[in-house]
Design a protein around this motif. Structure first.
Motif, short mmCIF file in Angstrom:
data_model
loop_
_atom_site.label_atom_id
_atom_site.label_comp_id
_atom_site.label_asym_id
_atom_site.label_seq_id
_atom_site.Cartn_x
_atom_site.Cartn_y
_atom_site.Cartn_z
N LYS A 57 -16.21 32.59 15.71
CA LYS A 57 -17.08 32.11 14.72
C LYS A 57 -18.11 33.09 14.00
N ASN A 58 -18.57 34.02 14.89
CA ASN A 58 -19.44 35.16 14.39
C ASN A 58 -18.55 36.27 13.93
N ALA A 59 -17.35 36.46 14.34
CA ALA A 59 -16.72 37.45 13.91
C ALA A 59 -16.06 37.16 12.58
N TYR A 60 -15.64 35.95 12.28
CA TYR A 60 -15.05 35.49 10.99
C TYR A 60 -16.29 35.65 9.92
N LEU A 61 -17.35 35.24 10.23
CA LEU A 61 -18.53 35.39 9.64
C LEU A 61 -18.84 36.92 9.08
N GLY A 62 -18.78 37.64 10.06
CA GLY A 62 -18.88 39.00 9.54
C GLY A 62 -17.81 39.56 8.64
N ILE A 63 -16.63 39.20 8.82
CA ILE A 63 -15.50 39.58 8.06
C ILE A 63 -15.88 39.03 6.76
N ALA A 64 -15.87 37.68 6.61
CA ALA A 64 -16.09 36.95 5.26
C ALA A 64 -17.27 37.58 4.49
N LYS A 65 -18.46 38.14 5.12
CA LYS A 65 -19.54 38.75 4.72
C LYS A 65 -19.29 40.09 3.97
N LYS A 66 -18.41 40.82 4.67
CA LYS A 66 -17.87 41.97 4.54
C LYS A 66 -17.15 41.94 3.02
N LEU A 67 -16.22 40.93 3.09
CA LEU A 67 -15.40 40.64 2.03
C LEU A 67 -16.24 40.12 0.68
N GLU A 68 -17.16 39.40 1.17
CA GLU A 68 -18.08 39.10 -0.09
C GLU A 68 -18.90 40.20 -0.90
N THR A 69 -19.35 40.95 -0.07
CA THR A 69 -19.99 42.14 -0.57
C THR A 69 -19.28 43.23 -1.04
N ASP A 87 -16.82 25.26 9.35
CA ASP A 87 -17.99 24.57 8.86
C ASP A 87 -19.02 25.54 9.26
N PHE A 88 -18.89 26.32 10.11
CA PHE A 88 -19.84 27.54 10.35
C PHE A 88 -20.25 28.48 9.32
N VAL A 89 -19.09 28.98 9.00
CA VAL A 89 -18.93 30.29 8.08
C VAL A 89 -19.27 29.79 6.46
N GLN A 90 -18.62 28.75 6.08
CA GLN A 90 -18.84 28.56 4.52
C GLN A 90 -20.27 28.28 4.05
N PRO A 91 -20.98 27.61 4.73
CA PRO A 91 -22.49 27.42 4.27
C PRO A 91 -23.19 28.67 4.12
N LYS A 92 -22.76 29.85 4.74
CA LYS A 92 -23.38 30.95 4.77
C LYS A 92 -22.95 31.83 3.69
N LEU A 93 -21.98 31.58 3.04
CA LEU A 93 -21.47 32.28 2.12
C LEU A 93 -22.02 31.80 0.64
N ASN A 94 -21.75 32.53 -0.37
CA ASN A 94 -21.94 32.36 -1.74
C ASN A 94 -20.78 32.20 -2.73
N ILE A 95 -19.49 32.31 -1.95
CA ILE A 95 -18.17 32.26 -2.66
C ILE A 95 -17.39 31.01 -1.67
N PRO A 96 -16.38 30.45 -2.22
CA PRO A 96 -15.77 29.47 -1.28
C PRO A 96 -14.71 30.01 -0.49
N ILE A 97 -14.32 29.19 0.63
CA ILE A 97 -13.26 29.67 1.48
C ILE A 97 -12.39 28.56 1.15
N LEU A 98 -10.89 28.95 0.69
CA LEU A 98 -9.94 27.92 0.20
C LEU A 98 -9.39 27.33 1.54
N HIS A 99 -9.90 26.09 1.78
CA HIS A 99 -9.33 25.29 2.84
C HIS A 99 -8.01 25.06 2.72
N ILE A 100 -7.05 25.21 4.00
CA ILE A 100 -5.69 25.05 4.12
C ILE A 100 -5.42 23.39 4.11
N ALA A 101 -6.51 22.48 4.53
CA ALA A 101 -6.24 21.01 4.74
C ALA A 101 -6.04 20.72 3.02
#
Length: 227
Positions: A57-69, A87-101
């Motif tokens: 979870k924390n690895a994906y959060l860090g990567i997503a934050k890098k991409l957002e930046t 559910d862990f990463v999305q609330p911590k971003l200001n951009i959407p994650i496009l959910h596969i479901a």
């Protein structure tokens, strides 16, 4: 076009499929003289094999934050199983994650499917991040293989497909599971591992297939071209 961030590497084989599809789908819309702006972070698949949920979870959060930046307008996770971090990463971003479901649900609704068989890794089949979202957000039920087949369903993916091995033995096994799920009431089958569409094609079975890689890429294409 909107800059899209891609988190791939699980596995690199399916990440290539995502990259190819995004370029082809965008090209089909606006002409092949152009291609979409994409920023890819390909992580080491060993992260997933360690089965450390907090680390993942924390690895994906860090990567997503890098991409957002870096300026991406949305993130796409190029595999099914890592959506466990949504559910862990999305609330911590200001951009959407496009959910596969959501991509699966859009196609299922268009075709009138309300009950779907689900094949994928053990976390994907037993977890709530895909089936739960389909049920709670889209009122779509999912069926999975019986307990005696869960480990084998997972093992073919983790030991063969994610390493680029596509055998007749694996193919026949998944086709058998699809037939069983159909007999249990499944109206279509979710190929819930991004390598499964590389193994099973539509002409291999009469059961309707929902190719998550293709459907997810279509969703991402719509976002890339959205005003």
């Amino acid at each position: 076009m909107n800059l899209l961030g891609m988190i791939g590497g699980t596995s690199w084989h399916s990440t290539i499929e995502y990259y190819r599809l995004l370029n082809e789908l965008v090209g089909a819309k606006i002409g092949t003289q152009q291609n979409p702006p994409l920023l890819l972070y390909s992580l080491n698949v060993q992260l997933m094999r360690e089965n450390d949920a907090e680390k993942i979870k924390n690895a994906y959060l860090g990567i997503a934050k890098k991409l957002e930046t870096a300026g991406v307008k949305a993130v796409i996770i190029c595999a099914n199983t890592p959506h466990m971090v949504f559910d862990f990463v999305q609330p911590k971003l200001n951009i959407p994650i496009l959910h596969i479901a959501d991509a699966i649900a859009k196609e299922a609704k268009q075709k009138g499917f309300k009950k779907l068989g689900l094949l994928g890794t053990k976390p994907t089949m037993l977890g709530n991040f895909l089936s739960g979202r389909l049920r709670e957000e889209h009122q779509i039920e999912t069926l999975i293989p019986g307990d005696s087949y869960i480990d084998k369903t997972h093992r073919f993916i983790s030991e063969e497909l994610t390493q680029g091995k596509f055998t007749d033995k694996a193919k026949n096994f998944y086709l058998e599971q699809m037939q069983i799920l159909k007999e249990q009431g499944a109206e279509a089958i979710i190929l819930g591992c991004t390598e499964l569409p590389m193994l099973i094609k539509e002409n291999d079975t009469e059961i309707p297939l929902l190719d998550t890689t293709s459907l997810h890429a279509k969703m991402a294409t719509e976002f890339i071209l959205k005003d």
